[in-house]
Scaffold this motif. Structure first.
Motif, mmCIF file in Angstrom:
data_model
loop_
_atom_site.group_PDB
_atom_site.id
_atom_site.type_symbol
_atom_site.label_atom_id
_atom_site.label_comp_id
_atom_site.label_asym_id
_atom_site.label_seq_id
_atom_site.Cartn_x
_atom_site.Cartn_y
_atom_site.Cartn_z
ATOM 1 N N GLY A 11 -4.259 42.471 27.902
ATOM 2 C CA GLY A 11 -4.215 41.370 26.953
ATOM 3 C C GLY A 11 -3.984 40.067 27.686
ATOM 4 O O GLY A 11 -3.981 40.008 28.923
ATOM 5 N N SER A 12 -3.774 38.999 26.931
ATOM 6 C CA SER A 12 -3.535 37.674 27.505
ATOM 7 C C SER A 12 -2.202 37.132 26.998
ATOM 8 O O SER A 12 -1.751 37.473 25.899
ATOM 9 C CB SER A 12 -4.668 36.714 27.125
ATOM 10 N N LEU A 13 -1.577 36.303 27.815
ATOM 11 C CA LEU A 13 -0.294 35.727 27.414
ATOM 12 C C LEU A 13 -0.486 34.813 26.208
ATOM 13 O O LEU A 13 -1.241 33.846 26.260
ATOM 14 C CB LEU A 13 0.311 34.939 28.574
ATOM 15 N N ARG A 14 0.189 35.142 25.116
ATOM 16 C CA ARG A 14 0.120 34.335 23.908
ATOM 17 C C ARG A 14 1.271 33.338 23.851
ATOM 18 O O ARG A 14 1.070 32.165 23.540
ATOM 19 C CB ARG A 14 0.155 35.247 22.677
ATOM 20 N N ALA A 15 2.495 33.811 24.129
ATOM 21 C CA ALA A 15 3.655 32.942 23.986
ATOM 22 C C ALA A 15 4.823 33.471 24.793
ATOM 23 O O ALA A 15 4.922 34.673 25.074
ATOM 24 C CB ALA A 15 4.059 32.815 22.514
ATOM 25 N N VAL A 16 5.695 32.559 25.156
ATOM 26 C CA VAL A 16 7.026 32.885 25.666
ATOM 27 C C VAL A 16 7.983 32.673 24.510
ATOM 28 O O VAL A 16 8.041 31.588 23.927
ATOM 29 C CB VAL A 16 7.406 31.979 26.848
ATOM 30 N N ALA A 17 8.726 33.721 24.135
ATOM 31 C CA ALA A 17 9.604 33.657 22.964
ATOM 32 C C ALA A 17 11.059 33.631 23.411
ATOM 33 O O ALA A 17 11.480 34.416 24.256
ATOM 34 C CB ALA A 17 9.360 34.855 22.050
ATOM 35 N N ILE A 18 11.822 32.718 22.824
ATOM 36 C CA ILE A 18 13.222 32.498 23.187
ATOM 37 C C ILE A 18 14.089 32.754 21.960
ATOM 38 O O ILE A 18 13.846 32.189 20.892
ATOM 39 C CB ILE A 18 13.431 31.057 23.681
ATOM 40 N N ASP A 19 15.104 33.590 22.120
ATOM 41 C CA ASP A 19 16.039 33.868 21.027
ATOM 42 C C ASP A 19 17.070 32.739 20.922
ATOM 43 O O ASP A 19 17.528 32.198 21.937
ATOM 44 C CB ASP A 19 16.781 35.185 21.264
ATOM 45 N N ALA A 20 17.463 32.412 19.692
ATOM 46 C CA ALA A 20 18.461 31.361 19.482
ATOM 47 C C ALA A 20 19.076 31.514 18.095
ATOM 48 O O ALA A 20 18.394 31.941 17.161
ATOM 49 C CB ALA A 20 17.831 29.979 19.620
ATOM 50 N N PRO A 21 20.342 31.133 17.941
ATOM 51 C CA PRO A 21 20.960 31.194 16.614
ATOM 52 C C PRO A 21 20.541 30.048 15.702
ATOM 53 O O PRO A 21 20.622 30.158 14.489
ATOM 54 C CB PRO A 21 22.455 31.126 16.934
#
Length: 251
Positions: A11-21
């Motif tokens: 596949g291809s990189l879609r997004a970098v996801a960051i957790d946060a409150p």
């Protein structure tokens, strides 16, 4: 340096996801620090109220994921590891660090070539000097791991990108300026244990695929592990170092 790019990507990189409150606060921080643009509901295919999508001038797609039980990392060390971080290129690291602190970041470390800060959610990030570039750009996302060479080869096959750099426990896939992913060897390494909030993922990658069943077979074949998480357009896996990632598809 690598022949993985000659193989068909999973596949291809879609997004970098960051957790946060508090994803609204974190989105505002990065909008003001780096000029990222928040997508509206009409612009984004992510219609979840627990998610904000931002895009950068240089083509990165960053997802902020609501995590009400988020446990922030404590850098340095592995008691509450960062797991991954973003590297930024800035023309003046002192001015950029001062601006970041005005916006709510905390300074963690500084030297002549880069400063390390924590964003308002506690995620470390590096400001790296690039004096000939007037913009604030994302130089790359770096994943912590016990074996940088092994993990870079996994992602080279997953994303169809070559390993372009390998030295001193740090490797990279892809080219500079083209959303590279880097890997840094950490000892001792403590893996995330998603979805256990005591061992949070902190940051994960979303990989866009066309046929999820075929992509799953290919991902498992190169060393991924299926985790117990799925929805109408994503499934969760772990890479060989334990970092969760998602195979996603557009509906």
């Amino acid at each position: 340096m690598s022949t993985e790019s000659e193989r068909q990507a999973v596949g291809s990189l879609r997004a970098v996801a960051i957790d946060a409150p508090d994803i609204d606060r974190l989105a505002t921080f990065y909008e003001q620090l780096a000029g990222w643009r928040r997508l509206t509901a009409d612009d984004s295919d992510d219609d979840d109220g627990d998610w904000i999508t931002l895009v950068t001038d240089d083509g990165w797609r960053i997802g902020l994921q609501q995590a009400v039980d988020h446990v922030p990392p404590v850098w340095p060390g592995q008691d509450r590891p960062q797991q991954a971080h973003l590297d930024f290129q800035v023309p003046d690291i002192d001015a950029a660090a001062e601006r970041a602190q005005q916006l709510g970041a905390r300074l963690l470390h500084r030297n002549e070539q880069w400063h390390t800060l924590a964003d308002p959610a506690g995620h470390p990030f590096d400001l790296c000097l690039k004096a000939d570039e007037p913009r604030t750009l994302v130089a790359g996302v770096m994943l912590d791991c016990p074996d940088a060479k092994a993990l870079s080869h996994f992602y080279a096959q997953l994303l169809g990108r070559p390993v372009t750099s390998a030295a001193d426990g740090t490797t990279m896939i892809g080219e500079e300026g083209a959303q590279p992913i880097l890997f840094q060897q950490v000892e001792p390494y403590v893996a995330p244990r998603w979805p256990d909030p005591a061992y949070p993922q902190q940051i994960h990658l979303d990989v866009l695929v066309q046929d999820v069943d075929a992509a799953e077979r290919a991902a498992l074949g190169i060393g991924a592990t299926r985790l117990d998480g799925a929805c109408s357009n994503w499934r969760v896996y772990a890479d060989p170092a334990g970092h969760p990632f998602c195979l996603i598809w557009l509906t």
